[in-house]
Enzyme design. Structure first.
Site, PDB file in Angstrom:
ATOM      1  N   ASP A 184      22.284 -16.931  15.023  1.00 12.40           N
ATOM      2  CA  ASP A 184      21.535 -17.623  16.067  1.00 12.40           C
ATOM      3  C   ASP A 184      20.585 -16.565  16.982  1.00 12.40           C
ATOM      4  OD1 ASP A 184      21.405 -20.261  17.698  1.00 12.40           O
ATOM      5  OD2 ASP A 184      21.200 -18.783  19.080  1.00 12.40           O
ATOM      6  N   ASN A 192      10.336 -19.246  23.619  1.00  9.40           N
ATOM      7  CA  ASN A 192       9.447 -20.087  23.318  1.00  9.40           C
ATOM      8  C   ASN A 192       8.682 -20.740  24.471  1.00  9.40           C
ATOM      9  OD1 ASN A 192       8.946 -20.809  20.581  1.00  9.40           O
ATOM     10  ND2 ASN A 192      10.818 -21.986  20.331  1.00  9.40           N
ATOM     11  N   HIS A 197       4.809 -21.660  21.388  1.00  6.94           N
ATOM     12  CA  HIS A 197       5.310 -21.913  20.062  1.00  6.94           C
ATOM     13  C   HIS A 197       4.763 -21.078  18.726  1.00  6.94           C
ATOM     14  CE1 HIS A 197       8.147 -25.073  21.037  1.00  6.94           C
ATOM     15  NE2 HIS A 197       7.163 -25.455  21.978  1.00  6.94           N
ATOM     16  N   ASP A 201       7.118 -19.198  16.311  1.00  9.08           N
ATOM     17  CA  ASP A 201       7.205 -19.392  14.698  1.00  9.08           C
ATOM     18  C   ASP A 201       7.063 -17.888  14.261  1.00  9.08           C
ATOM     19  OD1 ASP A 201       7.227 -21.959  15.062  1.00  9.08           O
ATOM     20  OD2 ASP A 201       5.198 -22.498  14.406  1.00  9.08           O
ATOM     21  N   GLU A 228      16.527 -21.967  15.238  1.00  9.75           N
ATOM     22  CA  GLU A 228      16.686 -20.741  15.174  1.00  9.75           C
ATOM     23  C   GLU A 228      17.810 -20.211  14.736  1.00  9.75           C
ATOM     24  OE1 GLU A 228      18.053 -21.870  19.365  1.00  9.75           O
ATOM     25  OE2 GLU A 228      16.774 -22.756  17.930  1.00  9.75           O
TER      26      GLU A 228
END
Length: 319
Positions: A184, A192, A197, A201, A228
Site C-alpha cells: 500500500d 492526490n 490526480h 496516476d 494504491e
C-alpha cells in the site's frame, strides 16, 4: 435421339457446369487410388496441370509439411470407414507458395456397399483464413488487454486471481512454498489531494514499474490489486526469499525518491508491506491466505507505515 446420346449430352452439361465454378471437382478411383478426374480450375489456382494429378501421392506431396501428416491420416481413416468428411490444409503451388484449401469428400459405394470412389470439391479458403487469423489475433490481443491494468500496464486483479489459483494448486500438490506480498502506498490520498490526480496516476505507474524490477523468478507476478494497492505472487519462494524481495522493493521505491511533502518519512513516497509464506493445505483457500497477508499490511500501516510485517503460519486459518 437415343437414350445414350441424351446421357452423353447430360454428362457434357454437368461437366461444363462443374468446370465453370470456382470449386474444383475431383474423383479418385478407390481400387487404384488414382485420380480419374480433376477440374481444370486447379491449374489456375495452384499452377499444376490437371494431367499432373496422377494419384493420392501427388495430393499428399503437394501439401504443406506441417499439415500433411495429420490431414492425410485423418482423410485416409475417414475414407476407409466410409465417412464423408472435410479437411482444411495448405496446398503447394507450382511456384512454391501455398494456398489454403478446404477439401469436401464424399465416399461413393457400390450397390453391395463397398467403396468405389472418392469424389469431392476443393475450395480456395485463403481469404477466409486470413480473416480468421486476424480475428484470432484480435481476440488474443483483447484477452491480453483484459489481463492488464489500463493505467500501469502490469497485470490486473483478474490475472492475479487466475495465476494464484494455478500456483495454489501446484504448491499444494507438490508441497512447495508460496509467498504473497501486499503493498500500500503510504499517505496516497494526501498525495492526490496535494499534487492532483495526474501526478497521482504517474506515481502509480512509477511504483508499478519499480516493483516489477524487483522480481526475478520466472513465474513471479506483480499486479495492481486496487487503488494504491499492489500484490506480488512468488511461487516456490520461502519466507526468507519473500522477505528479501519485500526489502528490495522498499529500497527501490526509496531510490525513486518521489517527493511527497506531507509524508513524515523523509517527505518522499514510501510503501507499507504485508508478507506471507505457506504451503497450501486441504481446507485452506487462497482467499484465506490473502486475508491473512492483508492483516499484516494493516499492521504495517497501524505501526507507523514504511515498514514490513510478516505473518507466521499460525496466522492463516481456514474459515
Amino acid at each position: 435421339m437415343s437414350y445414350m446420346g441424351e446421357l452423353n449430352n447430360d454428362s457434357a452439361v454437368y461437366r461444363t457446369l462443374l468446370e465453370s465454378t470456382k470449386a474444383i471437382p475431383w474423383r479418385i478411383d478407390w481400387a487404384s487410388k488414382r485420380f480419374s478426374y480433376i477440374g481444370p480450375q486447379i491449374e489456375e489456382l495452384l499452377g499444376w496441370t490437371p494431367e499432373s494429378w496422377m494419384s493420392v501421392e501427388d495430393w499428399a506431396a503437394r501439401m504443406h509439411p506441417e499439415d500433411r501428416e495429420h490431414v492425410v491420416s485423418f482423410c485416409v481413416a475417414q475414407s476407409q470407414a466410409g465417412v464423408d468428411h472435410e479437411a482444411d490444409y495448405r496446398a503447394l503451388t507450382k511456384d512454391n507458395g501455398y494456398v489454403w484449401i478446404r477439401d469436401v469428400v464424399h465416399v461413393v459405394r457400390t450397390p453391395q456397399g463397398e467403396p468405389e470412389a472418392l469424389v469431392g470439391f476443393m475450395f480456395d479458403i485463403s481469404e477466409r483464413k486470413k480473416t480468421e487469423e486476424k480475428l484470432l489475433a484480435l481476440q488474443k490481443e483483447l484477452e491480453a488487454l483484459s489481463f492488464k491494468d489500463g493505467l500501469t500496464n502490469i497485470a490486473n486483479r483478474r490475472r492475479f486471481d487466475a495465476c494464484l489459483q494455478v500456483e495454489w494448486e501446484s504448491a499444494r500438490t507438490n508441497r512447495h512454498p508460496l509467498s504473497l506480498l501486499l503493498f500500500d502506498i503510504d499517505y496516497f490520498k494526501q498525495y492526490n489531494d496535494l499534487y492532483g490526480h495526474v501526478r497521482g496516476d504517474k506515481c502509480l505507474v512509477d511504483i508499478a514499474q519499480t516493483l516489477s524490477l524487483a522480481l526475478d523468478g520466472p513465474r513471479d507476478l506483480v499486479a495492481r490489486y486496487g487503488g494504491e494497492e499492489f500484490i506480488v505472487l512468488l511461487p516456490q519462494a520461502d519466507a526468507n526469499v519473500a522477505l528479501n524481495v519485500a526489502e528490495r522493493c522498499q529500497r527501490l521505491v526509496q531510490k525513486q525518491a518521489i517527493a511527497h511533502a506531507q509524508s513524515p518519512h523523509g517527505e518522499h513516497i514510501t510503501v507499507s508491506i504485508g508478507v506471507g509464506t505457506l504451503i497450501p493445505s486441504e481446507g485452506l483457500r487462497p482467499s484465506d491466505f490473502i486475508d491473512a497477508v492483508d492483516q499484516q499490511l494493516y499492521a504495517a500501516k497501524k505501526n507507523g507505515r514504511n515498514r514490513v510485517e510478516v505473518l507466521t503460519l499460525g496466522d492463516v486459518t481456514p474459515p
